[in-house]
Design an enzyme around this catalytic site. Structure first.
Site, PDB file in Angstrom:
ATOM      1  N   ASP A  45       0.895  -1.232  -0.138  1.00 55.74           N
ATOM      2  CA  ASP A  45      -0.011  -0.186   0.243  1.00 55.74           C
ATOM      3  C   ASP A  45       0.931   1.271  -0.078  1.00 55.74           C
ATOM      4  O   ASP A  45       1.932   1.255   0.328  1.00 55.74           O
ATOM      5  CB  ASP A  45      -0.791   0.134   1.305  1.00 55.74           C
ATOM      6  CG  ASP A  45      -1.991  -0.855   1.308  1.00 55.74           C
ATOM      7  OD1 ASP A  45      -1.897  -1.941   0.309  1.00 55.74           O
ATOM      8  OD2 ASP A  45      -2.977  -0.771   2.031  1.00 55.74           O
ATOM      9  N   HIS A 100       3.815  -2.005   3.204  1.00 54.85           N
ATOM     10  CA  HIS A 100       3.879  -0.635   2.493  1.00 54.85           C
ATOM     11  C   HIS A 100       5.188  -0.430   1.945  1.00 54.85           C
ATOM     12  O   HIS A 100       6.029  -0.831   2.361  1.00 54.85           O
ATOM     13  CB  HIS A 100       3.498   0.338   3.798  1.00 54.85           C
ATOM     14  CG  HIS A 100       2.323   0.360   4.475  1.00 54.85           C
ATOM     15  ND1 HIS A 100       2.039  -0.457   5.432  1.00 54.85           N
ATOM     16  CD2 HIS A 100       1.228   1.264   4.115  1.00 54.85           C
ATOM     17  CE1 HIS A 100       0.770  -0.417   5.789  1.00 54.85           C
ATOM     18  NE2 HIS A 100       0.353   0.434   5.307  1.00 54.85           N
TER      19      HIS A 100
HETATM   20 ZN   LIG Z   1      -2.642   3.177   2.933  1.00 59.13          ZN
END
Ligand SMILES: [Zn+2]
Length: 191
Positions: free
Chosen positions: A16, A162
């Site tokens: 992400d 992430h």
């Molecule tokens: Zn996010």
């Protein structure tokens, strides 16, 4: 009797908040080195800043997915604004890849019924996760790896990382070969 080959257990890595000009490229190299595929839940604004990385994600066989335009808290903005966040990013992806993006993850995984109804209407799949790497805590890499070893992944897990920092790269350089040795295949999500 027809012999059926047993299907290999699969893991779905998801990243992400990118693409990030430094870390996403490095991560792509790591994934390529291990023939691992993944799904990138990207922000529209970052795709506009780094279009070549968005394109590379797709060209290298990964899935490029929608993670809103600029990551607002979805419970703090109107329904219209939320829908615009989704459409703006889908447009950015379409411009880049000429395909309609059918995967969406809301910022911080915040869902509600009106958002889910909108996604259904648009034919877009809402994707949460089953395992959180907790990489946002910025702990030492060893601690992140240890958590996965203490509580092993299982087939079908959708794993949250992430790609806007280097922790995913350091941890996955260890974890990917380990998971592959255990028989897991790393694939991109299909819409
Ligand atoms: Zn996010």
């Amino acid at each position: 009797m027809i012999k059926k080959s047993a299907q290999q257990p699969t893991l779905y890595l998801t990243f992400d908040d990118g693409p990030h000009p430094e870390f996403t490229g490095e991560l792509l190299e790591l994934l390529n080195a291990h023939k691992a595929k993944a799904t990138f839940f990207s922000m529209g604004i970052r795709l506009e800043r780094c279009p070549s990385l968005g394109l590379r994600i797709v060209q290298e066989g990964h899935a490029l997915a929608n993670h809103s335009y600029n990551h607002p808290r979805f419970d703090h903005i109107s329904i219209t604004e939320r829908n615009q966040q989704i459409e703006k990013t889908n447009n950015a992806i379409k411009q880049l890849t000429n395909t309609d993006c059918r995967l969406f993850r809301s910022p911080q995984g915040r869902w509600d019924s009106s958002l889910l109804r909108y996604l259904i209407r648009r034919g877009i799949t809402a994707v949460h996760w089953s395992r959180d790497s907790l990489d946002y805590k910025k702990e030492p890499t060893e601690q992140l790896i240890k958590r996965f070893n203490d509580q092993p992944v299982t087939a079908g897990d959708i794993i949250l990382f992430h790609d806007d920092n280097n922790l995913c790269i350091d941890a996955l350089a260890v974890l990917i070969p380990q998971w592959q040795a255990q028989g897991f295949e790393l694939k991109a999500l299909e819409s």
